[in-house]
Design a protein around this motif. Structure first.
Motif, PDB file in Angstrom:
ATOM      1  N   CYS A  43       0.715  -1.068  -0.019  1.00 49.24           N
ATOM      2  CA  CYS A  43       0.166  -0.089   0.102  1.00 49.24           C
ATOM      3  C   CYS A  43       1.103   1.232   0.096  1.00 49.24           C
ATOM      4  CB  CYS A  43      -0.944   0.293   1.166  1.00 49.24           C
ATOM      5  SG  CYS A  43      -2.102   1.435   1.089  1.00 49.24           S
ATOM      6  N   CYS A  96       0.231   4.484   6.324  1.00 49.37           N
ATOM      7  CA  CYS A  96      -0.153   4.911   7.725  1.00 49.37           C
ATOM      8  C   CYS A  96       1.008   4.423   8.738  1.00 49.37           C
ATOM      9  CB  CYS A  96      -1.425   4.114   7.882  1.00 49.37           C
ATOM     10  SG  CYS A  96      -2.651   4.830   6.838  1.00 49.37           S
ATOM     11  N   GLU A 145      -5.006  -0.074  -0.498  1.00 51.17           N
ATOM     12  CA  GLU A 145      -6.348   0.903  -0.213  1.00 51.17           C
ATOM     13  C   GLU A 145      -7.122   0.827  -1.284  1.00 51.17           C
ATOM     14  OE1 GLU A 145      -7.485   3.491   1.672  1.00 51.17           O
ATOM     15  OE2 GLU A 145      -8.963   3.523  -0.010  1.00 51.17           O
TER      16      GLU A 145
HETATM   17 FE1  SF4 Z   1      -2.453   0.235   5.910  1.00 50.99          FE
HETATM   18 FE2  SF4 Z   1      -5.060   1.004   5.005  1.00 50.99          FE
HETATM   19 FE3  SF4 Z   1      -3.053   2.932   5.623  1.00 50.99          FE
HETATM   20 FE4  SF4 Z   1      -2.644   1.312   3.466  1.00 50.99          FE
HETATM   21  S1  SF4 Z   1      -4.245   2.838   3.754  1.00 50.99           S
HETATM   22  S2  SF4 Z   1      -1.162   2.033   4.835  1.00 50.99           S
HETATM   23  S3  SF4 Z   1      -3.411  -0.484   4.224  1.00 50.99           S
HETATM   24  S4  SF4 Z   1      -4.038   1.254   7.075  1.00 50.99           S
END
Ligand code: SF4
Ligand code: SAH
Length: 377
Positions: free
Chosen positions: A113, A117, A172
């Motif tokens: 992803c 985050c 995502e």
């Molecule tokens: Fe993780 Fe969802 Fe953030 Fe992507 S958007 S880094 S999957 S928490």
């Protein structure tokens, strides 16, 4: 890579176009969808309602391509996890969570992803690639087959083990829009999985323009990963907030509610010790969502190597939830399931081939599990 068309990539519209290009009428597309998704077949010879000549053509030109499982584990609580090979060093995970009244499948939409985050090891691994429609719906196709419900069901009646789908695994979903949209359409299609929009939940970190498109194209139930009660904090935890800050995000939530299959948005809030978990944060959240009908799902943080973060103690999570409850917001705490097979939130161990130049890691990745319990329980 095979030159045959993977029929799992085709939603009803695309299947009709594909059939038309071969001189086949639209009802053949419907029959194919039913054989593949309702009956769970991949063997064209067994699709007995199709003309022999069509079956022979399908064997030449098409296939139903199963994602090869690298592993398949079942937890003592019945949670089952598959690690699926999506090629070129990438693997994603799919988790089935059985409960008394429902069975939920948690599926991935990307290998890795790009949102990055702070608390998420999927993000820490970087972005591998988008999954195709066939790879997304293929997780549901495979789980249905492996759970054994489809063979018993045949094309007509019977119960399926999977009653709910959540797009809460790796990736995502709204940054892989078209393939996700086609996969959602197959989930809802009566000739495929026939799930109601209420039983399919997409979780997003807040890609605002795509939330508006989803509202127009296929408004399934929506979960939004909020995690913070003000922009300064959310900028740190969910970097996408710098592009789509809270005010913009909440306005998009309100627009979504016009078409949503449920009359609330589910906000997810991962509980991080000393970072976003005080009573003051909870009160700030209450004020923030004042004009947005919502429920909260508090997620105990699952640590991973190198995270540099701690989960909030259980008592703190309850106290935080109580502030929300007292303000009249339905609040649940997510239950941990499948932790003995590393299938709980923050314990999944897919792999992402690193295309960003960082060292490849086998660090744990973080999809999640949709089970929950009420705060006051
Ligand atoms: Fe993780 Fe969802 Fe953030 Fe992507 S958007 S880094 S999957 S928490
Ligand atoms: N990208 C989407 C969907 C996949 S991530 C999104 O962010 O909503 C789904 C959820 O995984 C997010 O709500 C996030 O809270 C949760 N999550 C990520 N890392 C976690 C961790 N280490 N422990 C517990 N939950 C985590």
């Amino acid at each position: 890579m095979s030159s045959r068309t993977n029929l799992l990539d085709l939603d009803a519209e695309a299947m009709t176009v594909w059939c038309a290009a071969r001189g086949e009428k639209a009802f053949r597309a419907t029959q194919l969808l039913q054989w593949i998704h309702r009956a769970g077949l991949s063997d064209f010879a067994a699709m007995t309602t199709l003309a022999r000549s069509l079956r022979e053509q399908l064997e030449r030109d098409a296939e139903v391509r199963e994602l090869p499982p690298r592993s398949d584990h079942t937890s003592s609580d019945g949670t089952r996890k598959w690690l699926l090979d999506v090629g070129q060093g990438n693997a994603v995970e799919t988790v089935f969570i059985p409960e008394t009244s429902r069975g939920t499948l948690c599926i991935s939409t990307q290998a890795g992803c790009a949102v990055n985050c702070r608390f998420c090891s999927t993000g820490k691994q970087g972005f591998g690639r988008n999954l195709t429609t066939g790879e997304i719906i293929g997780q549901l196709w495979l789980a249905n087959r492996r759970l054994g419900a489809v063979a018993a069901r045949g094309v007509e009646n019977g119960e399926r083990a999977i009653s709910n789908v959540v797009l809460m695994g790796m990736g995502e979903p709204l940054l892989n829009y078209q393939p996700v949209l086609s996969a959602l359409r197959l989930m809802l299609d009566d000739n495929a999985y026939g799930l109601s929009r209420r039983r399919v939940t997409l979780s997003t970190s807040g890609v605002v323009p795509m939330m508006d498109r989803l509202r127009d194209d296929c408004p399934v139930a929506l979960a939004v990963s909020l995690h913070a009660s003000n922009d300064a904090l959310r900028d740190e935890l969910v970097p996408l907030n710098r592009k789509y800050p809270l005010r913009t995000l909440l306005a998009a939530c309100n627009r979504y509610l016009d078409r949503a299959p449920r009359d609330f948005i589910t906000f997810e809030h991962v509980m991080l010790d000393g970072i976003n978990d005080s009573d003051a944060h909870a009160r700030e959240l209450v004020a923030l969502v004042r004009d947005t009908p919502c429920k909260f799902n508090l997620i105990p943080f699952n640590a991973f190597p190198g995270a540099g973060l701690q989960g909030s103690p259980r008592t703190r999570i309850r106290a935080f939830g109580d502030v929300l409850l007292q303000a009249g917001i339905v609040t649940t705490i997510r239950k941990t399931r499948g932790d003995d097979i590393d299938a709980a939130c923050g314990q999944l161990a897919g792999t992402v081939r690193d295309r960003t130049g960082l060292a490849a890691r086998s660090a744990r990745i973080v999809p999640l599990v949709a089970a929950s319990a009420t705060v006051s329980a």
